[in-house]
Design a protein around this motif. Structure first.
Motif, PDB file in Angstrom:
ATOM      1  N   ASN A  69       0.835  -1.171   0.155  1.00  0.00           N
ATOM      2  CA  ASN A  69      -0.128  -0.150  -0.348  1.00  0.00           C
ATOM      3  C   ASN A  69       1.008   1.045  -0.129  1.00  0.00           C
ATOM      4  OD1 ASN A  69      -2.749  -1.614  -0.168  1.00  0.00           O
ATOM      5  ND2 ASN A  69      -2.733  -1.811   2.057  1.00  0.00           N
ATOM      6  N   LYS A  70       1.901   0.903   0.629  1.00  0.00           N
ATOM      7  CA  LYS A  70       3.043   2.252   0.688  1.00  0.00           C
ATOM      8  C   LYS A  70       3.818   2.547  -0.572  1.00  0.00           C
ATOM      9  CE  LYS A  70       3.992   2.105   6.234  1.00  0.00           C
ATOM     10  NZ  LYS A  70       5.430   2.084   6.711  1.00  0.00           N
ATOM     11  N   LEU A  71       3.388   1.428  -1.364  1.00  0.00           N
ATOM     12  CA  LEU A  71       4.576   1.668  -2.798  1.00  0.00           C
ATOM     13  C   LEU A  71       3.698   2.283  -3.740  1.00  0.00           C
ATOM     14  CD1 LEU A  71       6.563  -1.554  -2.414  1.00  0.00           C
ATOM     15  CD2 LEU A  71       7.511   0.756  -2.639  1.00  0.00           C
ATOM     16  N   ASN A  72       2.442   1.491  -3.238  1.00  0.00           N
ATOM     17  CA  ASN A  72       1.102   2.312  -4.759  1.00  0.00           C
ATOM     18  C   ASN A  72       0.994   3.256  -4.301  1.00  0.00           C
ATOM     19  OD1 ASN A  72       0.470  -0.316  -5.799  1.00  0.00           O
ATOM     20  ND2 ASN A  72      -1.346  -0.814  -3.605  1.00  0.00           N
ATOM     21  N   ALA A  73       1.072   3.922  -2.854  1.00  0.00           N
ATOM     22  CA  ALA A  73       0.518   5.687  -3.198  1.00  0.00           C
ATOM     23  C   ALA A  73       1.653   6.696  -3.335  1.00  0.00           C
ATOM     24  CB  ALA A  73       0.705   5.680  -1.180  1.00  0.00           C
ATOM     25  N   ALA A  74       3.290   5.353  -3.580  1.00  0.00           N
ATOM     26  CA  ALA A  74       4.510   6.574  -3.732  1.00  0.00           C
ATOM     27  C   ALA A  74       4.555   5.858  -5.568  1.00  0.00           C
ATOM     28  CB  ALA A  74       5.620   6.113  -3.418  1.00  0.00           C
ATOM     29  N   ILE A  75       3.851   5.284  -5.700  1.00  0.00           N
ATOM     30  CA  ILE A  75       3.938   4.783  -7.572  1.00  0.00           C
ATOM     31  C   ILE A  75       3.690   6.992  -8.552  1.00  0.00           C
ATOM     32  CG2 ILE A  75       3.561   3.811  -9.311  1.00  0.00           C
ATOM     33  CD1 ILE A  75       3.936   1.413  -7.288  1.00  0.00           C
ATOM     34  N   LYS A  76       4.672   6.893  -8.994  1.00  0.00           N
ATOM     35  CA  LYS A  76       4.161   8.439  -9.967  1.00  0.00           C
ATOM     36  C   LYS A  76       3.033   7.667 -11.235  1.00  0.00           C
ATOM     37  CE  LYS A  76       5.402  10.898  -6.683  1.00  0.00           C
ATOM     38  NZ  LYS A  76       4.488  11.113  -5.697  1.00  0.00           N
TER      39      LYS A  76
END
Length: 208
Positions: free
Chosen positions: A198-205
């Motif tokens: 979830n953290k990675l998804n929020a950071a992916i542009k």
């Protein structure tokens, strides 16, 4: 993807590196063969992730995916300049696959996109399967061990140079019937917590 002093560069390497960095997820980069990486995720041996992976149903049985980090352009056929007339005379993939005098080189366990994988399995072109990485596969094409291989056009020029050859030694053949490129994701083992995904998804542009 290409290692750098700080992290990773490249079409899938850089957005993946930035996703981990901006999500404040601790990580380290380890250069490992594709087959070994896939085995590590299948056995769920640790909190491991692979970069730039296509989403496939059989992989979802043992792995978790982030949102896409990139979308490929349609694959090209990479062949030698000396061999290009044999490959480029075909209008479609089906015609190409129907010529059993030509040999396709494919990587074991690798996906060239869901659509292209399905066409290969359905029409069964004459092919050789290898565990080699792209650079050795390019060398195999140059040495006439196979007639052509599939590759994302974004990767071809870099791979040819990295293999020690001149671009003029090779030709990139585009077929009109080639399927659109698939989305590439970060693919992680089941041991990677959902919170991290979830953290990675929020950071992916990347946006579709």
């Amino acid at each position: 993807m290409t290692p750098t002093a700080e992290g990773l560069a490249g079409l899938t390497g850089l957005p993946t590196y930035l996703a981990f960095k901006n999500a404040h997820v601790p990580f380290h980069i380890e250069e490992t063969s594709f087959a070994r990486q896939l085995h590590m995720l299948e056995t769920n041996s640790g909190q491991d992730c692979m970069i730039g992976m296509f989403k496939k149903p059989e992989r979802e049985l043992f792995a978790k995916y982030t949102k896409p980090v990139y979308q490929d352009q349609p694959q090209i056929l990479l062949t030698t300049s000396a061999n290009v007339s044999k490959v480029s005379r075909f209008e479609s993939l089906l015609d190409l696959f129907g010529d059993k005098s030509l040999v396709l080189l494919v990587k074991l366990g690798y996906s060239y996109s869901n659509s292209l994988d399905a066409l290969i399995e359905r029409y069964q072109p004459r092919r050789i399967t290898t565990t080699d990485e792209n650079l050795l596969m390019v060398k195999a094409i140059k040495m006439k061990m196979a007639d052509y291989m599939f590759m994302a056009p974004e990767e071809a020029a870099v791979a040819i140079g990295a293999a020690g050859f001149d671009r003029a030694d090779f030709k990139q053949v585009k077929l009109k019937s080639m399927p659109d490129g698939d989305y590439r994701h970060i693919m992680c083992s089941k041991k990677v917590p959902d919170e991290v995904i979830n953290k990675l998804n929020a950071a992916i542009k990347f946006r579709k």
